[in-house]
Design an enzyme around this catalytic site. Structure first.
Site, mmCIF file in Angstrom:
data_model
loop_
_atom_site.group_PDB
_atom_site.id
_atom_site.type_symbol
_atom_site.label_atom_id
_atom_site.label_comp_id
_atom_site.label_asym_id
_atom_site.label_seq_id
_atom_site.Cartn_x
_atom_site.Cartn_y
_atom_site.Cartn_z
ATOM 1 N N GLU A 1 1.326 -1.250 -0.220
ATOM 2 C CA GLU A 1 0.545 -0.003 0.060
ATOM 3 C C GLU A 1 0.861 1.802 -0.116
ATOM 4 O O GLU A 1 1.151 2.252 0.674
ATOM 5 C CB GLU A 1 -0.792 -0.420 1.144
ATOM 6 C CG GLU A 1 -1.825 -1.477 1.336
ATOM 7 C CD GLU A 1 -2.843 -1.445 2.903
ATOM 8 O OE1 GLU A 1 -2.390 -0.323 2.801
ATOM 9 O OE2 GLU A 1 -3.716 -1.728 2.688
ATOM 10 N N GLU B 1 -4.387 -8.524 0.753
ATOM 11 C CA GLU B 1 -5.813 -8.168 2.421
ATOM 12 C C GLU B 1 -6.784 -8.578 1.501
ATOM 13 O O GLU B 1 -7.625 -7.860 0.778
ATOM 14 C CB GLU B 1 -4.903 -7.284 2.291
ATOM 15 C CG GLU B 1 -3.950 -7.077 3.350
ATOM 16 C CD GLU B 1 -3.284 -5.873 3.833
ATOM 17 O OE1 GLU B 1 -4.192 -5.434 4.504
ATOM 18 O OE2 GLU B 1 -2.190 -5.870 4.138
HETATM 19 O O1 IFM Z 1 -3.804 -3.067 9.134
HETATM 20 C C1 IFM Z 1 -4.412 -2.333 7.797
HETATM 21 C C2 IFM Z 1 -2.886 -2.922 6.724
HETATM 22 O O2 IFM Z 1 -1.637 -2.872 7.832
HETATM 23 C C3 IFM Z 1 -3.266 -2.988 6.024
HETATM 24 N N1 IFM Z 1 -4.143 -3.263 4.815
HETATM 25 C C4 IFM Z 1 -5.121 -2.212 5.654
HETATM 26 C C5 IFM Z 1 -4.797 -2.684 6.918
HETATM 27 C C6 IFM Z 1 -6.661 -2.498 8.101
HETATM 28 O O3 IFM Z 1 -6.502 -1.214 7.986
#
Ligand code: IFM
Length: 442
Positions: free
Chosen positions: A162, A349
């Site tokens: 990200e 994710e």
């Molecule tokens: O916890 C975070 C992660 O570190 C990166 N992506 C989003 C998740 C939830 O906010």
């Protein structure tokens, strides 16, 4: 739900959020350690000193993964464990990842390693961090050491997690370490992060390693509720800011000109973008990682430099206040296919935070997380059916953990963590995920 036989189910975590052991085995100070100490930055001044103590309890956590039946584990490497000062490699820190990866392999689970999940050594920040081009060299030196030492155990490499957050939340909104609020500086940070991605991929190719390498982007589809000219402008700017600023350099070897023009209001000097940089950033990768949580409803505003703001949406919301929007997940993947790339996609994710409570008999009935998981996996299975080349899914997260500025006040885990005793308790969503994985293998 139907998935191909080679579809990979996994869980994801990141170093600062779960490891703890902040002062052990030569780990140097991370930018998040100091940020957590600054009053008002992190909920109740929580920090990652102990977190889930995964550094010592990785055996128990890997056993939880084995029991769950996942085929792959996505984790991140803490840069502060690997280089404790400029040019100072810390073997003890690397040994932790070797121990953890050997354990993972012994349980037959594949490994997906992320190099940068926002955990930067303070010494790198002191040299300018991502605002400085020199940071790219430090990152590549670190990446090469990880490739060299861990290459035999790692099945997938992810350069960055990200970049949107590492740039905007850290340098524009100031919610994340190091807490800067300056769009021009954030733009420079984006460029150096993306450049470091491309340089790391080139270094990896030169080393002749064969495991696939890619990047994980939190691409977030935007929508408007009222179709007006100004709202369409807002949506264009939102999409440029959130998505095109990262996808365009990777797949089109350019930055979106409309976005750079918009950002010029905050600072016009773009001479840090050197000739040839975009070719480096566009170095071919093997897969694209997509982190998806929610859609985003926006509308026009004259009150900020980006000319958009979040709009009120009547969708059900998670404990983060994010819309539950599984159908928009499909839009997003179809858009990537149409506008950007045919590369294999892994959902690196996806998950949701809710207020979990432990029942007197020690159970966590997290129906809302179960529902979120099932509805998103149903959409993923439709993606597979449609031939969209989606090859894996990582639930965020295995464990409740340190949710950045929210500290431990937001729980995303399939496994509940009691942060006083560090006891782990699988929630109903854990058992549901196990059932789905088992079903898919029949
Ligand atoms: O916890 C975070 C992660 O570190 C990166 N992506 C989003 C998740 C939830 O906010």
């Amino acid at each position: 739900m139907k998935f191909n036989k080679d579809f990979l189910f996994g869980v994801a975590t990141s170093s600062y959020q779960i490891e703890g052991a902040a002062k052990e085995d030569g780990r140097c100070e991370s930018i998040w350690d100091g940020f957590c100490r600054q009053p008002g930055k992190v909920y109740m001044e929580h920090n990652g000193d102990v977190a889930c103590d995964h550094y010592h309890r990785y055996g128990e956590d890997i056993e939880l993964m084995r029991q769950l039946g996942v085929q792959v584990y996505r984790f991140s490497i803490a840069w502060p464990r690997i280089f404790s000062a400029e040019g100072q490699y810390n073997e003890k820190g690397m040994d932790f990842y070797k121990r953890m990866l050997k354990e993972l392999k012994s349980k037959g689970i594949k490994a997906a390693a992320t190099l940068y999940h926002w955990d930067m050594p303070v010494w790198v920040l002191e040299k300018g961090g991502w605002e400085s081009r020199e940071c790219v060299n430090y990152f590549v030196e670190y990446a090469k050491k990880c490739f060299e030492e861990l290459g035999e155990y790692v099945d997938f490499w992810i350069t960055h997690n990200e970049p949107y957050c590492a740039a905007y939340l850290s340098y524009y909104t100031g919610e994340h370490a190091p807490g800067v609020r300056d769009l021009a500086r954030a733009t420079k940070v984006i460029h150096h992060i993306m450049l470091s991605h491309g340089e790391a991929v080139r270094a990896y190719r030169r080393m002749g390693l064969l495991a696939p390498i890619g990047i994980a982007l939190n691409v977030q589809p935007g929508y408007i509720s009222e179709d007006t000219f100004l709202n369409r402008l807002a949506l264009n700017n939102y999409d440029g800011y959130t998505n095109r600023m990262f996808l365009d350099p990777l797949f089109k070897r350019s930055y979106p000109a409309d976005v750079l023009n918009l950002y010029a209001g905050a600072g016009r000097d773009l001479t840090y973008i050197k000739e040839g940089d975009l070719d480096i950033i566009g170095e071919p990768i093997d897969f694209l990682g997509i982190n998806f949580y929610s859609r985003h409803l926006v509308e026009y505003t004259p009150d900020n430099e980006l000319l958009f703001k979040s709009a009120r949406s009547d969708y059900p919301k998670t404990a983060m206040g994010w819309d539950v929007s599984p159908e928009e997940f499909m839009d997003l993947i179809e858009r990537i296919r149409k506008d950007y790339t045919d590369l294999p996609i892994y959902i690196t994710e996806n998950g949701s935070a809710w207020e979990d409570t432990v029942t007197p008999d020690g159970k966590i009935h997290d129906e809302k997380r179960v529902d979120y998981l099932v509805r998103h996996l149903e959409v993923v299975s439709r993606m597979v059916e449609k031939g969209l080349n989606v090859k894996g899914y990582f639930a965020w997260s295995l464990l409740d953990n340190f949710e950045w500025a929210f500290g431990y006040s937001r729980r995303f885990g399939l496994v509940y963590v009691d942060f006083d005793t560090l006891e782990r308790i699988p929630k109903d969503s854990y058992w549901k995920y196990k059932e789905i994985i088992e079903e898919s293998r029949k």
